[in-house]
Design a protein around this motif. Structure first.
Motif, PDB file in Angstrom:
ATOM      1  N   PHE A   1      37.979  52.227  44.343  1.00  0.00           N
ATOM      2  CA  PHE A   1      39.118  51.159  43.171  1.00  0.00           C
ATOM      3  C   PHE A   1      39.983  50.698  44.732  1.00  0.00           C
ATOM      4  O   PHE A   1      39.800  49.351  44.788  1.00  0.00           O
ATOM      5  N   GLY A   2      40.632  51.508  45.194  1.00  0.00           N
ATOM      6  CA  GLY A   2      41.947  51.005  46.238  1.00  0.00           C
ATOM      7  C   GLY A   2      41.382  50.420  47.511  1.00  0.00           C
ATOM      8  O   GLY A   2      41.860  49.674  48.340  1.00  0.00           O
ATOM      9  N   ARG A   3      40.248  50.332  47.302  1.00  0.00           N
ATOM     10  CA  ARG A   3      39.727  49.776  48.977  1.00  0.00           C
ATOM     11  C   ARG A   3      38.964  48.858  48.719  1.00  0.00           C
ATOM     12  O   ARG A   3      37.856  48.161  49.535  1.00  0.00           O
ATOM     13  N   THR A   4      38.307  48.120  47.764  1.00  0.00           N
ATOM     14  CA  THR A   4      37.821  47.077  47.446  1.00  0.00           C
ATOM     15  C   THR A   4      38.390  45.954  48.078  1.00  0.00           C
ATOM     16  O   THR A   4      39.292  45.234  47.916  1.00  0.00           O
ATOM     17  N   VAL A   5      37.671  44.845  48.058  1.00  0.00           N
ATOM     18  CA  VAL A   5      37.602  43.445  48.649  1.00  0.00           C
ATOM     19  C   VAL A   5      37.142  42.075  47.435  1.00  0.00           C
ATOM     20  O   VAL A   5      38.166  41.896  47.795  1.00  0.00           O
ATOM     21  N   GLN A   6      36.738  42.636  46.161  1.00  0.00           N
ATOM     22  CA  GLN A   6      36.871  42.120  45.756  1.00  0.00           C
ATOM     23  C   GLN A   6      36.333  42.678  44.725  1.00  0.00           C
ATOM     24  O   GLN A   6      35.630  43.408  44.230  1.00  0.00           O
ATOM     25  N   PHE A   7      36.386  41.765  42.895  1.00  0.00           N
ATOM     26  CA  PHE A   7      36.200  42.001  41.940  1.00  0.00           C
ATOM     27  C   PHE A   7      35.311  42.073  41.481  1.00  0.00           C
ATOM     28  O   PHE A   7      35.133  40.235  41.559  1.00  0.00           O
ATOM     29  N   LYS A   8      33.871  41.475  40.463  1.00  0.00           N
ATOM     30  CA  LYS A   8      32.999  40.533  39.740  1.00  0.00           C
ATOM     31  C   LYS A   8      34.183  40.513  38.597  1.00  0.00           C
ATOM     32  O   LYS A   8      34.135  41.966  37.334  1.00  0.00           O
ATOM     33  N   LEU A   9      34.299  39.517  37.920  1.00  0.00           N
ATOM     34  CA  LEU A   9      34.860  39.267  36.356  1.00  0.00           C
ATOM     35  C   LEU A   9      34.095  38.701  35.491  1.00  0.00           C
ATOM     36  O   LEU A   9      33.673  38.402  35.878  1.00  0.00           O
ATOM     37  N   TYR A  10      34.174  39.242  34.353  1.00  0.00           N
ATOM     38  CA  TYR A  10      33.369  39.285  33.350  1.00  0.00           C
ATOM     39  C   TYR A  10      34.074  38.603  32.241  1.00  0.00           C
ATOM     40  O   TYR A  10      34.427  39.602  31.367  1.00  0.00           O
ATOM     41  N   GLU A  11      32.895  37.778  31.392  1.00  0.00           N
ATOM     42  CA  GLU A  11      34.356  36.872  30.386  1.00  0.00           C
ATOM     43  C   GLU A  11      33.268  37.205  28.930  1.00  0.00           C
ATOM     44  O   GLU A  11      32.097  36.287  29.491  1.00  0.00           O
ATOM     45  N   VAL A  12      33.642  38.040  28.080  1.00  0.00           N
ATOM     46  CA  VAL A  12      32.653  38.208  27.319  1.00  0.00           C
ATOM     47  C   VAL A  12      33.523  37.522  25.503  1.00  0.00           C
ATOM     48  O   VAL A  12      34.560  38.527  25.337  1.00  0.00           O
ATOM     49  N   GLU A  13      32.687  37.507  24.834  1.00  0.00           N
ATOM     50  CA  GLU A  13      32.586  37.863  23.649  1.00  0.00           C
ATOM     51  C   GLU A  13      31.641  37.390  22.712  1.00  0.00           C
ATOM     52  O   GLU A  13      29.785  37.772  22.790  1.00  0.00           O
ATOM     53  N   ASN A  14      32.086  37.947  21.729  1.00  0.00           N
ATOM     54  CA  ASN A  14      30.545  38.751  20.655  1.00  0.00           C
ATOM     55  C   ASN A  14      30.220  39.868  21.260  1.00  0.00           C
ATOM     56  O   ASN A  14      28.803  39.551  20.341  1.00  0.00           O
ATOM     57  N   GLY A  15      30.859  40.545  21.882  1.00  0.00           N
ATOM     58  CA  GLY A  15      29.574  41.387  22.507  1.00  0.00           C
ATOM     59  C   GLY A  15      28.629  40.711  23.633  1.00  0.00           C
ATOM     60  O   GLY A  15      27.873  41.520  23.985  1.00  0.00           O
ATOM     61  N   GLN A  16      28.571  40.393  24.141  1.00  0.00           N
ATOM     62  CA  GLN A  16      27.719  39.000  25.236  1.00  0.00           C
ATOM     63  C   GLN A  16      28.535  38.324  25.963  1.00  0.00           C
ATOM     64  O   GLN A  16      29.591  37.854  26.352  1.00  0.00           O
ATOM     65  N   VAL A  17      28.502  38.282  27.287  1.00  0.00           N
ATOM     66  CA  VAL A  17      28.775  37.864  28.894  1.00  0.00           C
ATOM     67  C   VAL A  17      28.528  36.987  28.712  1.00  0.00           C
ATOM     68  O   VAL A  17      27.001  36.637  28.337  1.00  0.00           O
TER      69      VAL A  17
ATOM     70  N   GLN B   1      45.051  43.340  49.560  1.00  0.00           N
ATOM     71  CA  GLN B   1      46.318  44.183  47.859  1.00  0.00           C
ATOM     72  C   GLN B   1      44.998  45.704  48.191  1.00  0.00           C
ATOM     73  O   GLN B   1      43.381  45.585  48.196  1.00  0.00           O
ATOM     74  N   GLY B   2      45.958  46.420  47.996  1.00  0.00           N
ATOM     75  CA  GLY B   2      44.227  48.254  47.902  1.00  0.00           C
ATOM     76  C   GLY B   2      45.439  48.430  46.520  1.00  0.00           C
ATOM     77  O   GLY B   2      46.828  48.799  46.546  1.00  0.00           O
ATOM     78  N   HIS B   3      45.211  49.752  46.155  1.00  0.00           N
ATOM     79  CA  HIS B   3      45.156  50.732  45.116  1.00  0.00           C
ATOM     80  C   HIS B   3      46.245  50.110  44.269  1.00  0.00           C
ATOM     81  O   HIS B   3      45.829  49.308  43.367  1.00  0.00           O
ATOM     82  N   GLY B   4      47.460  50.675  43.617  1.00  0.00           N
ATOM     83  CA  GLY B   4      48.078  50.595  42.708  1.00  0.00           C
ATOM     84  C   GLY B   4      48.619  48.740  42.456  1.00  0.00           C
ATOM     85  O   GLY B   4      48.377  48.674  41.698  1.00  0.00           O
ATOM     86  N   ALA B   5      48.553  47.827  43.584  1.00  0.00           N
ATOM     87  CA  ALA B   5      49.144  46.699  43.726  1.00  0.00           C
ATOM     88  C   ALA B   5      47.979  46.111  42.881  1.00  0.00           C
ATOM     89  O   ALA B   5      48.124  44.719  42.833  1.00  0.00           O
ATOM     90  N   LEU B   6      46.217  45.857  43.409  1.00  0.00           N
ATOM     91  CA  LEU B   6      45.240  45.860  42.522  1.00  0.00           C
ATOM     92  C   LEU B   6      45.660  45.802  40.786  1.00  0.00           C
ATOM     93  O   LEU B   6      45.163  44.436  40.563  1.00  0.00           O
ATOM     94  N   ALA B   7      46.431  45.971  40.571  1.00  0.00           N
ATOM     95  CA  ALA B   7      46.864  46.794  38.670  1.00  0.00           C
ATOM     96  C   ALA B   7      47.150  45.247  38.318  1.00  0.00           C
ATOM     97  O   ALA B   7      47.378  44.647  36.973  1.00  0.00           O
ATOM     98  N   GLY B   8      48.165  44.751  39.220  1.00  0.00           N
ATOM     99  CA  GLY B   8      48.718  43.209  39.425  1.00  0.00           C
ATOM    100  C   GLY B   8      48.046  42.159  39.106  1.00  0.00           C
ATOM    101  O   GLY B   8      48.097  41.651  38.458  1.00  0.00           O
ATOM    102  N   LEU B   9      47.495  42.633  40.392  1.00  0.00           N
ATOM    103  CA  LEU B   9      46.397  40.979  40.742  1.00  0.00           C
ATOM    104  C   LEU B   9      45.113  41.034  38.969  1.00  0.00           C
ATOM    105  O   LEU B   9      45.582  40.248  38.484  1.00  0.00           O
ATOM    106  N   LEU B  10      44.762  42.773  39.000  1.00  0.00           N
ATOM    107  CA  LEU B  10      43.475  42.201  37.442  1.00  0.00           C
ATOM    108  C   LEU B  10      45.111  42.116  35.572  1.00  0.00           C
ATOM    109  O   LEU B  10      44.254  40.836  35.494  1.00  0.00           O
ATOM    110  N   GLU B  11      45.313  42.263  35.936  1.00  0.00           N
ATOM    111  CA  GLU B  11      46.904  41.823  34.995  1.00  0.00           C
ATOM    112  C   GLU B  11      46.603  40.784  34.705  1.00  0.00           C
ATOM    113  O   GLU B  11      46.993  39.719  34.184  1.00  0.00           O
ATOM    114  N   GLN B  12      47.333  39.827  36.197  1.00  0.00           N
ATOM    115  CA  GLN B  12      47.422  38.756  36.652  1.00  0.00           C
ATOM    116  C   GLN B  12      46.004  37.237  36.012  1.00  0.00           C
ATOM    117  O   GLN B  12      46.224  36.156  35.697  1.00  0.00           O
TER     118      GLN B  12
END
Length: 136
Positions: A16-32, A43-54
């Protein structure tokens, strides 16, 4: 709901803390309904939580993750499914189907060592605990 997965070449990136990208999935009614790639901008490690929250992430599926990052995710209300490996899209589908195999006790405690020497894929675990502790 929005799901994030540390991502590399179609698969869950194992640390997790060394990833350079995330794939984000929007889900509605159980479907992507949509996906996109989000860069971490170094950014890395704990700072990534803020990025994901934002970004509005509700759920994170990942491989190995340290205690500090887990605490940061918990603080911002992101649910964690760790110790997962393999294709990212399949992991999301498994989560939505209620069949995702994950490790609720996943952790990686190598952070006292030099990150450049840590290899989550090696046979030596370098302090990574548990089955899948580093995304293996």
């Amino acid at each position: 709901m929005k799901i994030a997965v540390p991502y590399e070449n179609g698969n869950i990136f194992p640390h997790f803390g060394r990833t350079v990208q995330f794939k984000l999935y929007e889900v509605e009614n159980g479907q992507v309904t949509a996906t996109r790639i989000l860069g971490t901008h170094g950014q890395g490690h704990g700072a990534l939580a803020g990025l994901l929250e934002q970004t509005g992430v509700d759920v994170l599926i990942c491989g190995g993750i340290g205690g500090g990052a887990q605490a940061a995710l918990s603080t911002v209300g992101i649910r964690l499914y760790g110790g997962v490996s393999g294709p990212a899209d399949q992991a999301v589908q498994d989560l939505l189907a209620g069949t995702l195999a994950y490790d609720p006790a996943v952790h990686c405690d190598h952070h006292g060592q030099e990150h450049g020497q840590h290899n989550c894929h090696s046979e030596e675990k370098h302090g990574c605990a548990g089955n899948g502790g580093c995304g293996r």
